[in-house]
Design a protein around this motif. Structure first.
Motif, PDB file in Angstrom:
ATOM      1  N   PHE A 139       0.882  -1.698   0.039  1.00  0.00           N
ATOM      2  CA  PHE A 139      -0.203  -0.149  -0.076  1.00  0.00           C
ATOM      3  C   PHE A 139       0.706   1.112   0.200  1.00  0.00           C
ATOM      4  O   PHE A 139       1.162   2.338  -0.794  1.00  0.00           O
ATOM      5  N   VAL A 140       1.585   1.596   0.809  1.00  0.00           N
ATOM      6  CA  VAL A 140       2.629   2.260   0.963  1.00  0.00           C
ATOM      7  C   VAL A 140       3.242   2.462  -0.663  1.00  0.00           C
ATOM      8  O   VAL A 140       3.924   3.595  -0.981  1.00  0.00           O
ATOM      9  N   PHE A 141       3.806   1.245  -1.151  1.00  0.00           N
ATOM     10  CA  PHE A 141       4.637   1.262  -2.276  1.00  0.00           C
ATOM     11  C   PHE A 141       3.261   2.628  -3.685  1.00  0.00           C
ATOM     12  O   PHE A 141       4.216   2.647  -4.628  1.00  0.00           O
ATOM     13  N   SER A 184      12.192  -3.297  -7.824  1.00  0.00           N
ATOM     14  CA  SER A 184      11.470  -2.810  -6.114  1.00  0.00           C
ATOM     15  C   SER A 184      10.988  -3.853  -6.097  1.00  0.00           C
ATOM     16  O   SER A 184      10.996  -4.267  -5.151  1.00  0.00           O
ATOM     17  N   PHE A 185       9.569  -3.119  -6.516  1.00  0.00           N
ATOM     18  CA  PHE A 185       8.801  -4.003  -6.068  1.00  0.00           C
ATOM     19  C   PHE A 185       8.608  -5.797  -5.526  1.00  0.00           C
ATOM     20  O   PHE A 185       9.164  -6.600  -4.947  1.00  0.00           O
ATOM     21  N   PHE A 186       9.320  -6.183  -6.865  1.00  0.00           N
ATOM     22  CA  PHE A 186       9.908  -7.634  -6.694  1.00  0.00           C
ATOM     23  C   PHE A 186      10.848  -7.613  -5.421  1.00  0.00           C
ATOM     24  O   PHE A 186      10.633  -8.627  -4.504  1.00  0.00           O
ATOM     25  N   VAL A 195       9.820  -0.062   2.102  1.00  0.00           N
ATOM     26  CA  VAL A 195       9.608   0.490   0.903  1.00  0.00           C
ATOM     27  C   VAL A 195      10.756   1.156  -0.253  1.00  0.00           C
ATOM     28  O   VAL A 195      11.050   0.704  -0.935  1.00  0.00           O
ATOM     29  N   THR A 196      11.076   2.464   1.086  1.00  0.00           N
ATOM     30  CA  THR A 196      12.212   2.322   0.619  1.00  0.00           C
ATOM     31  C   THR A 196      13.741   2.241   0.218  1.00  0.00           C
ATOM     32  O   THR A 196      14.334   2.705  -0.715  1.00  0.00           O
ATOM     33  N   GLU A 197      14.017   1.021   1.235  1.00  0.00           N
ATOM     34  CA  GLU A 197      15.372   0.300   0.651  1.00  0.00           C
ATOM     35  C   GLU A 197      14.778  -0.288  -0.194  1.00  0.00           C
ATOM     36  O   GLU A 197      15.305  -0.958  -1.579  1.00  0.00           O
ATOM     37  N   GLY A 200      15.606   1.449  -3.601  1.00  0.00           N
ATOM     38  CA  GLY A 200      16.838   1.619  -3.224  1.00  0.00           C
ATOM     39  C   GLY A 200      17.949   0.520  -4.040  1.00  0.00           C
ATOM     40  O   GLY A 200      18.778   0.740  -4.667  1.00  0.00           O
ATOM     41  N   GLU A 201      17.353  -0.405  -4.111  1.00  0.00           N
ATOM     42  CA  GLU A 201      18.028  -1.734  -4.123  1.00  0.00           C
ATOM     43  C   GLU A 201      17.700  -1.780  -6.150  1.00  0.00           C
ATOM     44  O   GLU A 201      19.166  -2.019  -6.931  1.00  0.00           O
ATOM     45  N   GLY A 202      16.161  -1.812  -6.039  1.00  0.00           N
ATOM     46  CA  GLY A 202      15.438  -1.660  -7.438  1.00  0.00           C
ATOM     47  C   GLY A 202      17.199  -0.301  -8.399  1.00  0.00           C
ATOM     48  O   GLY A 202      17.245  -0.825  -9.930  1.00  0.00           O
ATOM     49  N   TRP A 203      16.822   0.050  -7.735  1.00  0.00           N
ATOM     50  CA  TRP A 203      17.604   1.359  -7.830  1.00  0.00           C
ATOM     51  C   TRP A 203      19.368   1.120  -9.024  1.00  0.00           C
ATOM     52  O   TRP A 203      19.832   1.704  -9.529  1.00  0.00           O
ATOM     53  N   LYS A 204      19.358   0.324  -8.349  1.00  0.00           N
ATOM     54  CA  LYS A 204      21.511   0.147  -8.109  1.00  0.00           C
ATOM     55  C   LYS A 204      21.321  -0.999  -9.409  1.00  0.00           C
ATOM     56  O   LYS A 204      22.491  -0.933 -10.001  1.00  0.00           O
TER      57      LYS A 204
END
Length: 312
Positions: A139-141, A184-186, A195-197, A200-204
């Motif tokens: 939900f936050v995502f 990121s969702f995965f 969510v923010t972590e 960040g990992e998805g961005w990387k």
């Protein structure tokens, strides 16, 4: 481990990701469709009601413009189609957001459970339990996606001003965003991260493998788009033939129950296929996630080497 299991925690190149996706698709399409129908029943009924309201509204508007009056009860009913359109549009937004919320979760959970159980007969209850356990983060995502896509829309408008190159840049940004959000969702559901972590990992992962991520989403988006168009051929032909019949024979569609049924079902089918296509797109980013994650961390490769060492 089942003999027909397709390992996904493998560092694959562009062609390998596309190839293994279609292998996974062919193997799991029936079982996932069962999951999709099982947990989307209420939403599918909602889409049918929404389709009826939208079709009634548009038919009333067109009828008034062309001289027909589908709400033939006097002046007090001449603007009823605005009410149909307004209610239908509002319900569409609410239901579509709910469906996006649910199916993004179901497709991701399904793929995670597939990797976890190494079996293509994933239990739908297990899929639902995993998705349900993460509903707070999901939900936050989804809420965070609102400002993210708002920034994207602004960027797309700016890029659209630039001739030719702006169009290409706009598509690159679009497919990058799709890859980033999907990966990121995965990561969030796979590793139960915040969510923010996870973002960040998805961005990387995506920025480190920028062109692979963009290319996979572009090619698979194109191929899946063609697949969905093929799925719409039959209902499209039926609606086209019926519309030709209406025009040629001057049918009073504003009072025709058949017209309402045909166009309502047609609109509903289009919406359902669009929702189903969203799930297939998330599968793409699931396969991409496992490939990028293994390339970055080599967890599966190291585990395999350690297992070989222990056996020796």
């Amino acid at each position: 481990m089942k003999d027909n299991y397709i390992p996904l925690r493998v560092n694959r190149d562009f062609g390998g990701i596309v190839s293994v996706y279609f292998d996974f698709f062919k193997q799991n399409i029936k079982n996932f469709t069962n999951v999709f129908i099982s947990y989307n029943g209420v939403f599918l009924i909602g889409l049918l009601i929404t389709s009826y309201l939208l079709v009634s509204g548009f038919m009333g508007m067109i009828a008034q413009e062309s001289g027909y009056n589908s709400f033939g009860g006097g002046n007090e009913f001449e603007q009823d189609y605005y009410i149909y359109l307004g209610i239908g549009g509002f319900l569409f937004v609410i239901i579509f957001l709910g469906i996006a919320f649910l199916n993004y979760s179901l497709s991701t959970s399904y793929l995670i459970k597939y990797v976890e159980t190494r079996d293509n007969t994933v239990e739908k209850k297990e899929v639902w339990e995993l998705a349900k356990s993460q509903f707070g983060n999901i939900f936050v995502f989804v809420l965070l996606l609102i400002p993210i896509y708002f920034v994207f829309i602004i960027a797309a408008i700016i890029l659209a001003i630039i001739p030719i190159l702006g169009i290409f840049a706009q598509y690159i940004v679009q497919f990058f965003l799709t890859a980033w959000v999907g990966v990121s969702f995965f990561d969030m559901l796979e590793n139960k991260k915040g969510v923010t972590e996870a973002l960040g990992e998805g961005w990387k992962l995506v920025t480190t493998n920028f062109w692979k991520s963009v290319g996979v989403n572009f090619i698979m988006g194109l191929l899946l788009g063609m697949l969905l168009i093929i799925a719409l051929i039959v209902p499209g032909i039926i609606i086209g033939v019926y519309t030709f019949h209406v025009v040629e024979n001057n049918v009073d569609y504003s009072h025709s129950i058949v017209s309402t049924i045909v166009y309502t079902l047609g609109t509903c089918i289009v919406l359902i296929i669009a929702v189903y296509g969203q799930c297939l797109t998330q599968f793409v980013n699931g396969v991409l996630y496992y490939a990028l994650h293994e390339k970055t961390y080599n967890e599966n490769t190291r585990a395999t080497i350690e297992q070989i060492g222990q056996n020796e």
